[in-house]
Design a protein around this motif. Structure first.
Motif, PDB file in Angstrom:
ATOM      1  N   PHE A  44     -14.405  -6.237  -0.118  1.00  0.00           N
ATOM      2  CA  PHE A  44     -15.179  -5.056   0.280  1.00  0.00           C
ATOM      3  C   PHE A  44     -14.280  -4.073   1.016  1.00  0.00           C
ATOM      4  O   PHE A  44     -13.643  -4.420   2.002  1.00  0.00           O
ATOM      5  N   SER A  45     -14.230  -2.850   0.535  1.00  0.00           N
ATOM      6  CA  SER A  45     -13.474  -1.795   1.211  1.00  0.00           C
ATOM      7  C   SER A  45     -14.370  -0.957   2.121  1.00  0.00           C
ATOM      8  O   SER A  45     -13.876  -0.213   2.962  1.00  0.00           O
ATOM      9  N   LYS A  46     -15.686  -1.074   1.969  1.00  0.00           N
ATOM     10  CA  LYS A  46     -16.634  -0.360   2.819  1.00  0.00           C
ATOM     11  C   LYS A  46     -17.450  -1.368   3.631  1.00  0.00           C
ATOM     12  O   LYS A  46     -17.662  -2.497   3.205  1.00  0.00           O
ATOM     13  N   ASN A  47     -17.893  -0.923   4.796  1.00  0.00           N
ATOM     14  CA  ASN A  47     -18.721  -1.758   5.678  1.00  0.00           C
ATOM     15  C   ASN A  47     -18.043  -3.079   6.021  1.00  0.00           C
ATOM     16  O   ASN A  47     -18.701  -4.105   6.167  1.00  0.00           O
ATOM     17  N   GLN A  48     -16.729  -3.037   6.149  1.00  0.00           N
ATOM     18  CA  GLN A  48     -16.002  -4.262   6.455  1.00  0.00           C
ATOM     19  C   GLN A  48     -16.370  -4.810   7.830  1.00  0.00           C
ATOM     20  O   GLN A  48     -16.461  -6.024   8.021  1.00  0.00           O
ATOM     21  N   GLY A  49     -16.566  -3.905   8.794  1.00  0.00           N
ATOM     22  CA  GLY A  49     -16.904  -4.355  10.143  1.00  0.00           C
ATOM     23  C   GLY A  49     -18.189  -5.149  10.178  1.00  0.00           C
ATOM     24  O   GLY A  49     -18.259  -6.232  10.785  1.00  0.00           O
ATOM     25  N   PHE A  50     -19.218  -4.632   9.529  1.00  0.00           N
ATOM     26  CA  PHE A  50     -20.505  -5.330   9.495  1.00  0.00           C
ATOM     27  C   PHE A  50     -20.375  -6.683   8.806  1.00  0.00           C
ATOM     28  O   PHE A  50     -20.902  -7.690   9.285  1.00  0.00           O
ATOM     29  N   ALA A 108      -2.544   7.282  -7.597  1.00  0.00           N
ATOM     30  CA  ALA A 108      -1.706   6.342  -8.332  1.00  0.00           C
ATOM     31  C   ALA A 108      -0.531   5.871  -7.478  1.00  0.00           C
ATOM     32  O   ALA A 108      -0.083   4.739  -7.588  1.00  0.00           O
ATOM     33  N   LYS A 109      -0.038   6.750  -6.614  1.00  0.00           N
ATOM     34  CA  LYS A 109       1.104   6.389  -5.772  1.00  0.00           C
ATOM     35  C   LYS A 109       0.677   5.518  -4.599  1.00  0.00           C
ATOM     36  O   LYS A 109       1.357   4.576  -4.217  1.00  0.00           O
ATOM     37  N   LYS A 110      -0.427   5.889  -3.985  1.00  0.00           N
ATOM     38  CA  LYS A 110      -0.811   5.244  -2.737  1.00  0.00           C
ATOM     39  C   LYS A 110      -1.817   4.130  -2.913  1.00  0.00           C
ATOM     40  O   LYS A 110      -1.918   3.242  -2.055  1.00  0.00           O
ATOM     41  N   ARG A 111      -2.589   4.164  -3.984  1.00  0.00           N
ATOM     42  CA  ARG A 111      -3.651   3.213  -4.290  1.00  0.00           C
ATOM     43  C   ARG A 111      -4.888   3.513  -3.450  1.00  0.00           C
ATOM     44  O   ARG A 111      -4.820   3.708  -2.251  1.00  0.00           O
ATOM     45  N   MET A 112      -6.033   3.557  -4.117  1.00  0.00           N
ATOM     46  CA  MET A 112      -7.268   3.818  -3.406  1.00  0.00           C
ATOM     47  C   MET A 112      -7.693   2.607  -2.588  1.00  0.00           C
ATOM     48  O   MET A 112      -8.297   2.734  -1.535  1.00  0.00           O
ATOM     49  N   SER A 113      -7.378   1.412  -3.041  1.00  0.00           N
ATOM     50  CA  SER A 113      -7.835   0.199  -2.369  1.00  0.00           C
ATOM     51  C   SER A 113      -7.267   0.091  -0.977  1.00  0.00           C
ATOM     52  O   SER A 113      -6.122   0.438  -0.719  1.00  0.00           O
ATOM     53  N   VAL A 114      -8.092  -0.427  -0.045  1.00  0.00           N
ATOM     54  CA  VAL A 114      -7.652  -0.594   1.333  1.00  0.00           C
ATOM     55  C   VAL A 114      -6.560  -1.641   1.452  1.00  0.00           C
ATOM     56  O   VAL A 114      -5.855  -1.703   2.435  1.00  0.00           O
ATOM     57  N   ARG A 115      -6.376  -2.461   0.427  1.00  0.00           N
ATOM     58  CA  ARG A 115      -5.361  -3.509   0.500  1.00  0.00           C
ATOM     59  C   ARG A 115      -3.958  -2.934   0.557  1.00  0.00           C
ATOM     60  O   ARG A 115      -3.015  -3.596   0.959  1.00  0.00           O
ATOM     61  N   SER A 116      -3.757  -1.683   0.129  1.00  0.00           N
ATOM     62  CA  SER A 116      -2.412  -1.176  -0.085  1.00  0.00           C
ATOM     63  C   SER A 116      -1.876  -0.331   1.058  1.00  0.00           C
ATOM     64  O   SER A 116      -0.696  -0.024   1.069  1.00  0.00           O
ATOM     65  N   PHE A 117      -2.687   0.102   1.976  1.00  0.00           N
ATOM     66  CA  PHE A 117      -2.164   0.953   3.040  1.00  0.00           C
ATOM     67  C   PHE A 117      -3.032   0.858   4.292  1.00  0.00           C
ATOM     68  O   PHE A 117      -4.209   0.543   4.238  1.00  0.00           O
ATOM     69  N   GLY A 118      -2.398   1.119   5.409  1.00  0.00           N
ATOM     70  CA  GLY A 118      -3.089   1.177   6.684  1.00  0.00           C
ATOM     71  C   GLY A 118      -2.564   2.379   7.447  1.00  0.00           C
ATOM     72  O   GLY A 118      -2.036   3.326   6.872  1.00  0.00           O
ATOM     73  N   PRO A 142      -9.043  -9.303  12.545  1.00  0.00           N
ATOM     74  CA  PRO A 142      -8.685  -8.901  11.179  1.00  0.00           C
ATOM     75  C   PRO A 142      -8.973  -7.438  10.882  1.00  0.00           C
ATOM     76  O   PRO A 142      -8.234  -6.800  10.130  1.00  0.00           O
ATOM     77  N   LEU A 143     -10.033  -6.893  11.483  1.00  0.00           N
ATOM     78  CA  LEU A 143     -10.371  -5.498  11.215  1.00  0.00           C
ATOM     79  C   LEU A 143      -9.287  -4.556  11.730  1.00  0.00           C
ATOM     80  O   LEU A 143      -8.898  -3.606  11.040  1.00  0.00           O
TER      81      LEU A 143
END
Length: 339
Positions: free
Chosen positions: A31-37, A123-133, A258-259
């Motif tokens: 889940f990339s949204k509502n991760q805190g909940f 494409a460069k950065k990736r939309m998924s939260v797994r790829s950047f912070g 983890p958050l």
């Protein structure tokens, strides 16, 4: 004692630490949204377990003795965790790649230059939260070289130590100010129970205001609670108010780890990052109860009052709050920004 250290200490500690990393990292990959909940909901299970297992353990001890109760609980946990673990898995990379590809195609299909630019950036950065912070780091070395990791590490080390000291000494403190052992047990149970609501609520609010912002706010409140509620407490009512406040806000520590790591360094390497944050916790959680016990025995019973333990915990949480504030400023000096 050495047998207890090896079994209840080393083996149980290793198992709990491993479980913590697994349940902290798997949900964020899906889940990339509502991760805190979602993470708060997952970690609220530890509060439920505390409420259920405490009376269950007492029942088993009374009926089967200490040795029989330990064996029974061990079998229950082994069977339960083995079955549950079969249904747990991180999100496969193929699904991440498919989602990113679909997102890029959807943006590119509009045909205008702005959308093409967005697709190229995606494409460069990736939309998924797994790829950047917040930090663009690569590998364990990059994480360890960042200031943010060490600010977060110090905060987690101190906050985790303070959390266990409070739970360990709530019954002792309650008896010390004239309450009964039953009242002390009830106060500790309420504190544990309040973490159930606190972890879910804090995770939900963190999705709105930002994980690091929420991490700071909760521990600022806990610091005030230790100093303004616990330290001067002389009655059952005040102790119950403190227990509720402490459980609601301090319990948010476990989902915040983890958050905040995802916020700072992204989903990639999350399990490794959480594991590294846990290394320092081993030292502080082992040392803090011993130090608190020294305060209690050497100072508290010689006229200093039982409040010395409360001041000690308040000091620990104050230092943790300062470290979180330094982390927040390090990430961004815009204090109202969602981070």
């Amino acid at each position: 004692v050495w047998q207890l250290a090896l079994t209840q200490g080393v083996l149980v500690g290793a198992g709990v630490g491993t479980i913590f990393i697994v349940v902290s990292t798997i949900p964020t990959s899906w889940f990339s949204k509502n991760q805190g909940f979602l993470i708060g909901l997952v970690h609220s299970g530890s509060g439920v377990g505390g409420l259920v297992l405490a009376p269950l353990s007492r029942f088993l001890i009374n009926t089967h003795g200490l040795s029989g109760s330990v064996k029974t609980l061990g079998l229950v946990l082994a069977a339960g965790l083995s079955v549950i673990s079969l249904g747990m898995a991180s999100k496969p990379d193929e699904l991440f790649d498919q989602e990113d590809g679909d997102s890029i195609d959807a943006i590119s299909s509009t045909g205008d230059s702005i959308s093409e630019h967005k697709a190229s950036s995606l494409a460069k950065k990736r939309m998924s939260v797994r790829s950047f912070g917040v930090r663009d780091v690569r590998g364990t070395g990059g994480v360890l070289r960042s200031q943010e990791f060490w600010y977060l590490n110090v905060a987690v080390m101190l906050a985790e130590a303070g959390f266990y000291v409070v739970l360990f000494f709530l019954p002792v403190f309650s008896i010390g100010i004239g309450l009964t052992s039953e009242q002390g047990a009830l106060i500790t149970g309420v504190a544990n129970g309040a973490t159930i609501i606190g972890r879910i609520a804090i995770g939900y609010v963190a999705d709105i205001v930002g994980n690091i912002n929420m991490f700071f706010a909760t521990h600022f409140v806990v610091t005030l609670a230790c100093l303004l509620l616990w330290f001067p407490a002389k009655s059952f009512t005040v102790m119950m108010i403190f227990a509720c406040t402490f459980g609601l806000f301090a319990g948010g520590l476990t989902p915040m780890v983890p958050l905040c790591s995802v916020t700072l360094f992204g989903q990639n390497g999350l399990a490794n990052n959480v594991g590294m944050l846990g290394l320092g916790v081993v030292l502080t959680t082992a040392a803090a109860p011993v130090v608190a016990r020294v305060f209690y025995e050497k100072i508290g019973q010689n006229g200093g009052g039982y409040g010395t333990v409360a001041l000690f915990c308040g000091g620990i949480y104050f230092l943790a709050t300062l470290s979180i504030f330094a982390l927040r400023v390090c990430v961004s000096r815009r204090l109202w920004k969602k981070i």
